[in-house]
Write a protein that holds these residues in place. Structure first.
Motif, PDB file in Angstrom:
ATOM      1  N   CYS A  25      25.551 -20.430  -5.461  1.00 19.91           N
ATOM      2  CA  CYS A  25      25.956 -19.547  -6.568  1.00 19.91           C
ATOM      3  C   CYS A  25      27.106 -18.620  -6.142  1.00 19.91           C
ATOM      4  O   CYS A  25      26.965 -17.399  -6.162  1.00 19.91           O
ATOM      5  CB  CYS A  25      24.769 -18.743  -7.083  1.00 19.91           C
ATOM      6  N   ASP A  32      29.786 -17.821  -7.614  1.00 19.44           N
ATOM      7  CA  ASP A  32      30.387 -17.014  -8.681  1.00 19.44           C
ATOM      8  C   ASP A  32      29.863 -15.583  -8.713  1.00 19.44           C
ATOM      9  O   ASP A  32      30.597 -14.664  -9.076  1.00 19.44           O
ATOM     10  CB  ASP A  32      30.164 -17.666 -10.042  1.00 19.44           C
ATOM     11  N   ILE A  33      28.603 -15.395  -8.325  1.00 21.74           N
ATOM     12  CA  ILE A  33      28.076 -14.023  -8.364  1.00 21.74           C
ATOM     13  C   ILE A  33      28.721 -13.141  -7.301  1.00 21.74           C
ATOM     14  O   ILE A  33      28.771 -11.931  -7.448  1.00 21.74           O
ATOM     15  CB  ILE A  33      26.537 -13.966  -8.256  1.00 21.74           C
ATOM     16  N   PHE A  34      29.232 -13.753  -6.234  1.00 25.18           N
ATOM     17  CA  PHE A  34      29.853 -12.985  -5.151  1.00 25.18           C
ATOM     18  C   PHE A  34      31.346 -12.752  -5.377  1.00 25.18           C
ATOM     19  O   PHE A  34      31.957 -11.934  -4.711  1.00 25.18           O
ATOM     20  CB  PHE A  34      29.657 -13.700  -3.810  1.00 25.18           C
ATOM     21  N   ASP A  35      31.919 -13.478  -6.317  1.00 26.67           N
ATOM     22  CA  ASP A  35      33.363 -13.518  -6.489  1.00 26.67           C
ATOM     23  C   ASP A  35      33.996 -12.159  -6.761  1.00 26.67           C
ATOM     24  O   ASP A  35      35.088 -11.885  -6.296  1.00 26.67           O
ATOM     25  CB  ASP A  35      33.727 -14.497  -7.608  1.00 26.67           C
ATOM     26  N   SER A  36      33.350 -11.294  -7.491  1.00 31.54           N
ATOM     27  CA  SER A  36      33.959  -9.998  -7.819  1.00 31.54           C
ATOM     28  C   SER A  36      33.250  -8.818  -7.156  1.00 31.54           C
ATOM     29  O   SER A  36      33.471  -7.674  -7.540  1.00 31.54           O
ATOM     30  CB  SER A  36      33.974  -9.807  -9.339  1.00 31.54           C
ATOM     31  N   MET A  37      32.421  -9.102  -6.167  1.00 33.22           N
ATOM     32  CA  MET A  37      31.668  -8.034  -5.498  1.00 33.22           C
ATOM     33  C   MET A  37      32.453  -7.418  -4.351  1.00 33.22           C
ATOM     34  O   MET A  37      33.265  -8.074  -3.715  1.00 33.22           O
ATOM     35  CB  MET A  37      30.361  -8.587  -4.926  1.00 33.22           C
ATOM     36  N   GLU A  59      28.355  -4.547  -1.969  1.00 34.70           N
ATOM     37  CA  GLU A  59      27.562  -5.242  -2.984  1.00 34.70           C
ATOM     38  C   GLU A  59      27.103  -6.619  -2.497  1.00 34.70           C
ATOM     39  O   GLU A  59      25.988  -7.048  -2.799  1.00 34.70           O
ATOM     40  CB  GLU A  59      28.365  -5.385  -4.283  1.00 34.70           C
ATOM     41  N   GLU A 107      23.256  -7.777  -2.212  1.00 37.57           N
ATOM     42  CA  GLU A 107      22.755  -9.015  -2.826  1.00 37.57           C
ATOM     43  C   GLU A 107      22.014  -9.875  -1.803  1.00 37.57           C
ATOM     44  O   GLU A 107      20.945 -10.418  -2.079  1.00 37.57           O
ATOM     45  CB  GLU A 107      23.913  -9.803  -3.446  1.00 37.57           C
ATOM     46  N   TYR A 159      18.100 -10.954  -1.658  1.00 35.31           N
ATOM     47  CA  TYR A 159      17.716 -12.357  -1.523  1.00 35.31           C
ATOM     48  C   TYR A 159      16.728 -12.546  -0.365  1.00 35.31           C
ATOM     49  O   TYR A 159      15.694 -13.194  -0.517  1.00 35.31           O
ATOM     50  CB  TYR A 159      18.958 -13.235  -1.314  1.00 35.31           C
TER      51      TYR A 159
END
Length: 71
Positions: free
Chosen positions: A47, A49-54, A58, A62, A66
């Motif tokens: 996944c 995409d969830i890290f792409d703008s962090m 952040e 995350e 996890y």
């Protein structure tokens, strides 16, 4: 997966794992042990995409969340 997406995923894996190692003061060897137990790198790869703008912080948050749920 396109080559560009693969390169982006690999880059995010580097950024996120580096942030996690810094937060916890882990060496690469120590991180690999944690990764073997919890599958952190696979989680990021599954996944990205969830890290792409962090931010770095952040990303580490995350991964902490996890690992807490995977334990």
């Amino acid at each position: 997966m396109s080559e560009k997406r693969l390169e982006n995923t690999i880059f995010l894996m580097y950024l996120a794992t580096d942030a996690y190692m810094k937060r916890h003061g882990l060496s690469r060897r120590e991180f690999l042990s944690v990764n073997e137990r919890f599958g952190i790198v696979k989680f990021i790869a599954d996944c990205p995409d969830i890290f792409d703008s962090m931010t770095e912080s952040e990303m580490a948050d995350e991964l902490d969340e996890y690992v807490a749920h995977a334990a």
